[in-house]
Design a protein around this motif. Sequence first.
Motif, mmCIF file in Angstrom:
data_model
loop_
_atom_site.group_PDB
_atom_site.id
_atom_site.type_symbol
_atom_site.label_atom_id
_atom_site.label_comp_id
_atom_site.label_asym_id
_atom_site.label_seq_id
_atom_site.Cartn_x
_atom_site.Cartn_y
_atom_site.Cartn_z
ATOM 1 N N UNK A 164 12.350 2.899 -14.969
ATOM 2 C CA UNK A 164 12.461 4.015 -16.783
ATOM 3 C C UNK A 164 13.035 3.368 -17.880
ATOM 4 N N UNK A 165 12.659 3.447 -18.555
ATOM 5 C CA UNK A 165 12.652 3.733 -20.102
ATOM 6 C C UNK A 165 12.527 4.764 -20.774
ATOM 7 N N UNK A 202 4.362 2.289 -21.169
ATOM 8 C CA UNK A 202 3.723 1.955 -20.805
ATOM 9 C C UNK A 202 2.534 0.488 -20.229
ATOM 10 N N UNK A 203 2.472 0.103 -21.762
ATOM 11 C CA UNK A 203 2.145 -1.218 -22.212
ATOM 12 C C UNK A 203 3.146 -2.123 -21.493
ATOM 13 N N UNK A 204 4.468 -2.380 -21.469
ATOM 14 C CA UNK A 204 5.155 -2.727 -21.567
ATOM 15 C C UNK A 204 5.600 -3.429 -19.531
ATOM 16 N N UNK A 209 3.649 6.063 -15.318
ATOM 17 C CA UNK A 209 3.503 4.073 -15.775
ATOM 18 C C UNK A 209 1.928 3.935 -15.624
ATOM 19 N N UNK A 210 1.801 3.051 -16.408
ATOM 20 C CA UNK A 210 0.359 2.729 -17.110
ATOM 21 C C UNK A 210 0.192 1.767 -17.529
ATOM 22 N N UNK A 211 -1.009 0.703 -17.639
ATOM 23 C CA UNK A 211 -1.412 -1.084 -17.948
ATOM 24 C C UNK A 211 -0.206 -1.889 -18.327
ATOM 25 N N UNK A 212 -0.765 -2.839 -18.287
ATOM 26 C CA UNK A 212 0.393 -3.955 -19.118
ATOM 27 C C UNK A 212 0.088 -4.472 -20.283
ATOM 28 N N UNK A 213 -0.869 -4.408 -21.018
ATOM 29 C CA UNK A 213 -1.533 -5.290 -22.048
ATOM 30 C C UNK A 213 -0.611 -4.734 -23.123
#
Length: 376
Positions: A54-55, A348-350, A369-373
């Motif tokens: 979590x952030x 999310x991208x992190x 929580x989604x992608x890592x781009x």
Amino acid sequence: MKFLRDPGLAPIVEKVEAGQRLTFEEGMQLFETRDLNALMRLANLRKEKLHGDKVFFVHSMRLEFTNICYVGCTFCAFAAHKNEERAWDYDPDEVVAQVGKRYLPGITELHMSSGHHPNHKWEYYPAMVQKLREAYPDLQVKAFTAAEIEHLSKISKKPTLEVLRELQAAGLAAMPGGGAEIFADRVRKQVAKNKVKAEKWLQIHREAHSLGMRTNATMLYGHIETLEERLDHMHRLRDLQDDTQGFHAFIPLAFQPLGNTLAQNLGKTDFTTGLDDLRNLAVARIYLDNFPHIKGYWVMIGSELTQVSLDWGVSDIDGTIQEEHIAHAAGATSPMKLSEQGMIRMIQHAGRTPVLRDAYYNELQVFAREGTQAAD
């Protein structure tokens, strides 16, 4: 730890994995090690034990009700004399009107810290808080640094505890962490000699905690302080937190080198480096074991590095802000505000889970929580 390259960190790794406290000497080892990969992993380990992936962020508004100030801190480019063309000074009704201009649905936190005005009477301050609460009853007012509280004590001739009591009765929800700078006397005499002394700053936060008021703590770094003085600053905060458990977050503030006397006297035009910013956040997360959150303040270090910092122990990235003047006056190159969707995407991208909070760190909404781009 599988990827440890600095064998001197092995005892520290064992302590962190066991959830144990580090000594001052071990904290200095973290500042001095060249094994940055291990430092990152240790900070992330301690952060994830507290919060998982979590952030946190807040839908917030920043408002400086005056930039008129007599204190003369050498690192400041924000303060103005009352006769300067760039000076502003809102009365309580104008403060309410300024909030109305910036207000967006969903904002829960109003963050206010401003100059030490030489002419405002004490009554101005509780009246401002009360008018804000009456106009926006759902808005949590986080205002007045410990330096400002000491100033209000002087003009009201009331003890700082009583000042806090009366502001709380008027509707003050929490205190920001500003005015701490660096606690070491050697540094404080050069950068903020007329501001609240370190012991008084700590006393005021202790008093706020005794009233059930939660606060934050900052540290201004990247100017003339040593690494030992940075860690001493953290150590004093850790001691106070042991006693009160009243701090929400520790917020390192990177020195901004434009438009202020300190930078001119030092001949300094360079900003802190990304590695210094990340190391500072990581050491804070590992050393301040009793602080719930380490905040990556995107205004000071930029949104891109803030995103990277989520692997270096950071669990909070502040808020949407709407408009910020103090750091930008000294050369901050970040935007004046970020959208809520922009903050969500950054997290999310992190590869982390965004959590919308309020000023009390109540969780208001947890996002997927989604992608890592990379963030756009």
